[in-house]
Design a protein around this motif. Structure first.
Motif, PDB file in Angstrom:
ATOM      1  N   GLN A 150      38.731  40.004  39.402  1.00 44.18           N
ATOM      2  CA  GLN A 150      38.297  41.436  39.330  1.00 44.18           C
ATOM      3  C   GLN A 150      36.887  41.833  38.291  1.00 44.18           C
ATOM      4  N   ILE A 197      40.040  40.538  31.204  1.00 42.95           N
ATOM      5  CA  ILE A 197      39.727  40.358  33.260  1.00 42.95           C
ATOM      6  C   ILE A 197      39.449  39.139  33.600  1.00 42.95           C
ATOM      7  N   THR A 247      48.519  38.053  25.611  1.00 41.71           N
ATOM      8  CA  THR A 247      48.557  38.885  26.408  1.00 41.71           C
ATOM      9  C   THR A 247      49.685  39.515  27.504  1.00 41.71           C
ATOM     10  N   LEU A 248      49.908  38.265  28.354  1.00 43.31           N
ATOM     11  CA  LEU A 248      50.597  37.931  29.532  1.00 43.31           C
ATOM     12  C   LEU A 248      52.168  38.322  28.800  1.00 43.31           C
ATOM     13  N   MET A 293      51.345  51.411  31.632  1.00 44.01           N
ATOM     14  CA  MET A 293      50.139  50.087  32.088  1.00 44.01           C
ATOM     15  C   MET A 293      49.290  49.504  30.828  1.00 44.01           C
ATOM     16  N   GLU A 304      48.255  51.332  46.186  1.00 48.01           N
ATOM     17  CA  GLU A 304      49.284  50.668  47.605  1.00 48.01           C
ATOM     18  C   GLU A 304      48.969  51.748  48.764  1.00 48.01           C
ATOM     19  N   GLN A 361      53.569  44.017  51.629  1.00 49.72           N
ATOM     20  CA  GLN A 361      54.263  45.209  50.827  1.00 49.72           C
ATOM     21  C   GLN A 361      54.654  46.672  51.311  1.00 49.72           C
ATOM     22  N   VAL A 388      42.761  46.097  29.936  1.00 52.58           N
ATOM     23  CA  VAL A 388      42.780  44.371  30.059  1.00 52.58           C
ATOM     24  C   VAL A 388      41.483  44.444  30.016  1.00 52.58           C
ATOM     25  N   LEU A 400      44.693  34.714  27.681  1.00 50.30           N
ATOM     26  CA  LEU A 400      44.984  35.645  28.854  1.00 50.30           C
ATOM     27  C   LEU A 400      46.753  35.713  28.602  1.00 50.30           C
ATOM     28  N   GLY A 411      47.978  40.181  46.150  1.00 47.67           N
ATOM     29  CA  GLY A 411      49.416  39.961  46.430  1.00 47.67           C
ATOM     30  C   GLY A 411      50.147  40.579  45.044  1.00 47.67           C
ATOM     31  N   PRO A 412      50.907  40.513  45.232  1.00 45.99           N
ATOM     32  CA  PRO A 412      51.918  41.788  43.719  1.00 45.99           C
ATOM     33  C   PRO A 412      51.635  40.874  42.304  1.00 45.99           C
ATOM     34  N   GLY A 413      51.300  41.583  41.623  1.00 46.39           N
ATOM     35  CA  GLY A 413      51.234  40.715  40.140  1.00 46.39           C
ATOM     36  C   GLY A 413      49.512  40.713  40.451  1.00 46.39           C
ATOM     37  N   THR A 414      48.238  40.369  41.210  1.00 46.51           N
ATOM     38  CA  THR A 414      47.264  39.877  40.924  1.00 46.51           C
ATOM     39  C   THR A 414      46.143  41.155  39.603  1.00 46.51           C
ATOM     40  N   GLY A 464      54.784  49.138  42.680  1.00 50.75           N
ATOM     41  CA  GLY A 464      53.378  49.262  41.314  1.00 50.75           C
ATOM     42  C   GLY A 464      53.631  49.211  40.638  1.00 50.75           C
ATOM     43  N   ARG A 521      51.654  38.359  37.094  1.00 53.03           N
ATOM     44  CA  ARG A 521      52.356  39.542  36.716  1.00 53.03           C
ATOM     45  C   ARG A 521      54.141  38.339  36.528  1.00 53.03           C
TER      46      ARG A 521
HETATM   47  N1  LIG Z   1      43.103  39.900  33.726  1.00 49.37           N
HETATM   48  C1  LIG Z   1      44.090  40.793  33.108  1.00 49.37           C
HETATM   49  N2  LIG Z   1      44.139  40.536  31.630  1.00 49.37           N
HETATM   50  C2  LIG Z   1      45.478  40.447  31.336  1.00 49.37           C
HETATM   51  N3  LIG Z   1      46.650  41.084  31.935  1.00 49.37           N
HETATM   52  C3  LIG Z   1      46.547  41.694  33.085  1.00 49.37           C
HETATM   53  C4  LIG Z   1      45.042  40.709  33.241  1.00 49.37           C
HETATM   54  N4  LIG Z   1      45.196  40.891  35.475  1.00 49.37           N
HETATM   55  C5  LIG Z   1      46.172  41.704  35.461  1.00 49.37           C
HETATM   56  N5  LIG Z   1      47.129  41.577  34.200  1.00 49.37           N
HETATM   57  C6  LIG Z   1      48.542  42.087  34.399  1.00 49.37           C
HETATM   58  O1  LIG Z   1      48.811  41.645  34.753  1.00 49.37           O
HETATM   59  C7  LIG Z   1      50.179  43.049  35.659  1.00 49.37           C
HETATM   60  C8  LIG Z   1      49.893  43.390  36.301  1.00 49.37           C
HETATM   61  O2  LIG Z   1      48.889  43.829  36.724  1.00 49.37           O
HETATM   62  P1  LIG Z   1      48.366  45.050  38.234  1.00 49.37           P
HETATM   63  O3  LIG Z   1      50.647  46.002  38.451  1.00 49.37           O
HETATM   64  O4  LIG Z   1      47.997  45.427  38.136  1.00 49.37           O
HETATM   65  O5  LIG Z   1      49.390  44.541  39.837  1.00 49.37           O
HETATM   66  P2  LIG Z   1      49.201  44.394  41.372  1.00 49.37           P
HETATM   67  O6  LIG Z   1      48.125  43.832  41.897  1.00 49.37           O
HETATM   68  O7  LIG Z   1      48.905  45.930  41.115  1.00 49.37           O
HETATM   69  O8  LIG Z   1      50.138  44.474  41.356  1.00 49.37           O
HETATM   70  P3  LIG Z   1      51.563  45.689  42.813  1.00 49.37           P
HETATM   71  O9  LIG Z   1      51.484  44.796  44.148  1.00 49.37           O
HETATM   72  O10 LIG Z   1      52.695  44.586  42.103  1.00 49.37           O
HETATM   73  O11 LIG Z   1      51.772  46.697  42.911  1.00 49.37           O
HETATM   74  C9  LIG Z   1      50.244  44.214  35.042  1.00 49.37           C
HETATM   75  O12 LIG Z   1      50.623  43.857  33.470  1.00 49.37           O
HETATM   76  C10 LIG Z   1      48.725  43.393  34.097  1.00 49.37           C
HETATM   77  O13 LIG Z   1      48.546  44.454  33.150  1.00 49.37           O
END
Ligand SMILES: Nc1ncnc2c1ncn2[C@@H]1O[C@H](COP(=O)(O)OP(=O)(O)OP(=O)(O)O)[C@@H](O)[C@H]1O
Length: 793
Positions: free
Chosen positions: A201, A197, A181-182, A190, A573, A602, A193, A178, A218-221, A740, A634
């Motif tokens: 998720q 996963i 990847t991050l 985008m 969103e 948000q 993943v 993970l 929340g953001p980036g989840t 987003g 994120r």
């Molecule tokens: N399981 C995972 N493996 C690798 N990367 C992941 C995983 N889950 C999320 N990410 C990465 O984390 C980042 C945030 O994901 P995403 O944009 O879907 O979040 P979000 O919850 O929609 O955020 P926001 O509310 O801020 O828009 C992305 O770059 C995504 O690829």
């Protein structure tokens, strides 16, 4: 570890890499063979049959579609074809165990034995759900990392060894895979993943098709990625329903859609319509928003009543009746007859333009009768005078007179002719049109918004105050349709309906033709047992047989049809949608099979959701289920500390998600004006572009007040929510536009302005500071907002 152990470990790794390399090499060889076969099929069409009959024609059409679909799926999985392996525990010690390889698609070897399991298949599920504390039947999970077609690394998690620490919620499965990847640089698109996963998720992705699922996080989840993978999973699992009805994904703006649109074809799916609220009404493409006060009124559910009242206001029964001057006559329909016509039309439970047909017929009938009576009187009156003058009524005349009173003036055929003739007369048509005009949604709203009196009068019946409806006023032709207008147009379209006689005739002819084609197709199915008949039903076959231009995909047909009923709808969103926008979305999915993805912390739109129940209980009271995502993939921990302060200042009841990453430098605040931006951007850019991938992306997110100055300081950088912006290394955005999206580095300009210039500005700042994956810089030339105090130390 002594040298001997280290040597044994290195040897085990070499062996693993070699063995997995051979295995994966074989999978690519099978992939190539399948691609060749699909290409051949596409070139040649079906092998059997031939000739020009329906069966041959259908075989060709289905084979071509299938081959094209297969080929595009096979071409989309080149990168990271196989990314995992699971080894189940043997039933009894010493017995062989089951091993499965997990990948983007399923593949079989030459003997038709499974070689690679599709990530969406049930057999792949343990790869995503096993944790050290509940491994299920797994003994080991292995992540395979490939570069081009070569295996370059393997990461193992062995589940039957004791002592692996597990911090229930926040533990991340396959951490090494993970985090690798991050840490990759952002590309402006985008990516999927599937290899990493996470369990929470996975629960979202594989949740059942039916009902309303809310994914709050929340953001980036990973809400967006989880939602997109869910679309792919649902299409795979419920192919029969969803290929036919399609999936609609509604996102916040076109840039965001461009950002995610690469993910789905990458997952091999194409029956998906990606759109925004501004594009939901066919024929209108709205991108501009109304100012917040106006947006609040337009988003209020009472607008539905206001629009209904505006439609009803165009269905009039005049108190003095209707008079139409015609040559030497004045035709008249009295008030009762007008009211009767109105009642009769309304008793038809249909929209305005359809009811209008009934009203027109009723009024024409009344006018035709009045005209006939007037003619009658013209003849009768002199006759009666004659009789009176001659001092007596001869018997034969009396009889004739009595007969005439009993027979209607116009029989059915006369009446039909008379009505048709009257309808051709411009004064008649004009008079009826004024009482019950044919309306388009655009005409209705343009007229309503330009009429202060009507707004106040009709608004009051819907419960609006005059100051609220006053906000809706605009000069005719003053502005293009806004995003907030789109749900209103859709609402108006529902009330107005559509009555086009030519279209009706076309539809009748098409329905008759279709019935005939389906009957023929059913016979074909009965007579032939072609391989393709299991894939199609009579209606599909009729579709293909029908040669009205090229065969259109589900997505193409759905996008063009306002009344299309989708099999599933995903709203991303979703916190931004107003009550009126929800009405529009709900109309697209009568089965209420919906995934709602968002974060009420948000919410930037003042018409958006404060809580999910506010929006959903109207449609599915108490019948929606919620899944929470709590881990942020994120934003590094140090930046999340700042974000947590901002969140606490606007909504202390919300908990920010826990970050996985704790890399990157601490965020900083720089006291400077926009003139300093070129230097800061260069500095940040140098820092992110030195990464392993040598590339990175940066966003400058500014207040509206400083937006022009920021653009002037960075003339090379594209600005705004345009697709080009995503390809550029540096982009200038407002907080709202950044929703987003994510970037390696973010420079937030004028945080005090962002916090105060919109009603929910604190939420906008929360969005802005959570866009960075590596670096955050805040630029200010006044005081920092209290919520950013942490940065001033
Ligand atoms: N399981 C995972 N493996 C690798 N990367 C992941 C995983 N889950 C999320 N990410 C990465 O984390 C980042 C945030 O994901 P995403 O944009 O879907 O979040 P979000 O919850 O929609 O955020 P926001 O509310 O801020 O828009 C992305 O770059 C995504 O690829």
């Amino acid at each position: 570890m002594d040298d001997a152990e280290a040597g044994a470990g290195a040897e085990a790794l070499r062996v693993a890499l070699r063995e997995e390399g051979e295995r994966v090499g074989y999978m690519y060889a099978r992939l190539d063979a399948e691609r060749d076969a699909a290409e051949r099929a596409l070139r040649q069409g079906p092998l059997s049959g031939g000739g020009g009959g329906l069966q041959a024609q259908l075989e060709k059409s289905v084979a071509t579609d299938e081959a094209a679909r297969t080929l595009s799926r096979l071409l989309g999985v080149e990168h990271g074809l196989c990314f995992g392996r699971i080894d189940h525990r043997p039933d009894r010690p010493g017995e062989p165990s089951d091993t499965f390889y997990i990948g983007r698609i399923g593949l079989r070897d030459e003997d038709r034995e499974p070689l690679l399991i599709d990530w969406r298949a049930a057999a792949a599920r343990p790869f995503y759900t096993a944790t050290p504390s509940s491994p299920g039947s797994l003994a080991r999970r292995r992540h395979l990392h490939t570069r081009r077609r070569e295996v370059v690394r393997v990461d193992d998690e062995v589940f039957d060894l004791d002592g692996l620490a597990e911090d229930a919620r926040r533990s991340v499965v396959g951490e090494a895979a993970l985090l690798a990847t991050l840490r990759r640089g952002r590309t402006g698109r985008m990516s999927d993943v599937v290899a990493t996963i996470q369990q929470e998720q996975d629960e979202v992705i594989r949740s059942g098709l039916h009902g309303v699922l809310v994914v709050q996080g929340g953001p980036g989840t990973g809400k967006t990625v989880a939602a997109l993978h869910r679309a792919a999973y649902l299409l795979y699992t419920h192919r029969d329903v969803l290929e036919r009805r399609g999936i609609l994904i509604v996102g916040p703006n076109p840039t965001f859609l461009r950002y995610i649109e690469q993910v789905l074809p990458g997952l091999g799916e194409t029956d998906v319509v990606l759109t925004t609220v501004g594009d939901l009404y066919p024929g209108v493409r709205a991108t501009v928003h109304d100012v917040p006060d106006v947006a609040v009124v337009k988003g209020d559910h009472r607008m539905a009543e206001l629009i209904e009242a505006a439609v009803r206001d165009h269905e009039r029964a005049p108190e003095d009746g209707l008079s139409v001057p015609l040559d030497d006559l004045i035709l008249h329909v009295d008030a009762d007859a007008c009211a009767h016509a109105q009642r009769t039309a309304r008793s038809l439970r249909a929209p305005h333009n359809v009811q209008r047909r009934v009203f027109v017929h009723e009024m024409l009938e009344a006018l035709a009768t009045d005209r006939a009576e007037q003619y009658e009187r013209m003849i009768e009156e002199p006759l009666e005078a004659l009789i009176a003058d001659s001092g007596g009524v001869p018997g034969w005349l009396k009889e004739l007179n009595e007969d005439a009173e009993e027979t209607p003036l116009l029989d059915e055929a006369d009446m039909k002719l008379a009505k048709a003739e009257l309808w051709q007369l411009p004064p008649v048509r004009k008079a009826i049109d004024e009482l019950w005009p044919e309306l388009t949604p655009q005409a209705l709203l343009t007229e309503l918004f330009a009429d202060r009196d009507a707004l106040a009068r009709l608004g009051a019946t819907a419960g609006f105050s005059p100051s609220e409806t006053g906000l809706l006023y605009r000069e005719p032709g003053e502005a293009d349709w806004t995003v907030e207008d789109v749900p209103l147009l859709d609402e108006a379209a529902e009330w107005l309906g559509h009555d086009d006689p030519a279209e009706r005739a076309r539809q009748r002819a098409a329905a008759a033709r279709r019935a005939e084609e389906e009957r023929y197709a059913a016979e074909v199915i009965q007579m032939t047992e072609g391989w393709w008949t299991s894939l199609l039903d009579a209606s599909d076959i009729a579709d293909r047989h029908h040669d009205d231009g090229p065969h259109r995909t589900t997505a193409q047909r759905a996008a063009a049809d306002r009344r299309w009923a989708y099999g599933h709808v995903i709203v991303d969103e979703a916190q931004e949608l107003s009550e009126m926008a929800w009405r529009t979305v709900m109309r697209r999915v009568p089965t209420r099979s919906i995934t709602v993805v968002g974060d009420t912390a948000q919410t930037g739109s003042p018409a958006g959701a404060r809580g999910w129940g506010d929006m959903l209980d109207r449609y599915v009271p108490g019948r929606w289920r919620e899944q929470r995502l709590m881990v942020n993939y994120r934003t590094p921990a140090a930046i999340m500390d700042v974000a947590a302060d901002v969140l606490a200042s606007v909504d202390p009841s919300q908990t920010p998600p826990a970050p996985v990453r704790d890399d990157g430098p601490p965020p900083r605040a720089v006291r400077a004006d926009p003139g300093a931006l070129p230097g800061l951007v260069a500095e940040e850019f140098a820092a992110i572009a030195t990464g392993r991938d040598g590339e990175g992306r940066l966003a400058v997110i500014s207040s509206l007040a400083r937006h022009a100055a920021v653009r002037a300081a960075l003339p090379e950088a594209p600005a705004g929510a345009t697709p080009e912006a995503l390809d550029a290394p540096v982009v200038v955005l407002t907080a709202e536009e950044s929703k987003g999206l994510e970037f390696d580095a973010v420079i937030v300009v004028d945080p005090a302005g962002i916090t105060t210039e919109r009603p929910r500005g604190g939420h906008d700042l929360y969005v802005a500071v959570t866009r960075a994956t590596r670096r955050l810089t805040v630029v200010h030339d006044g005081d920092l907002p209290a919520s950013l105090a942490r940065l001033s130390s």
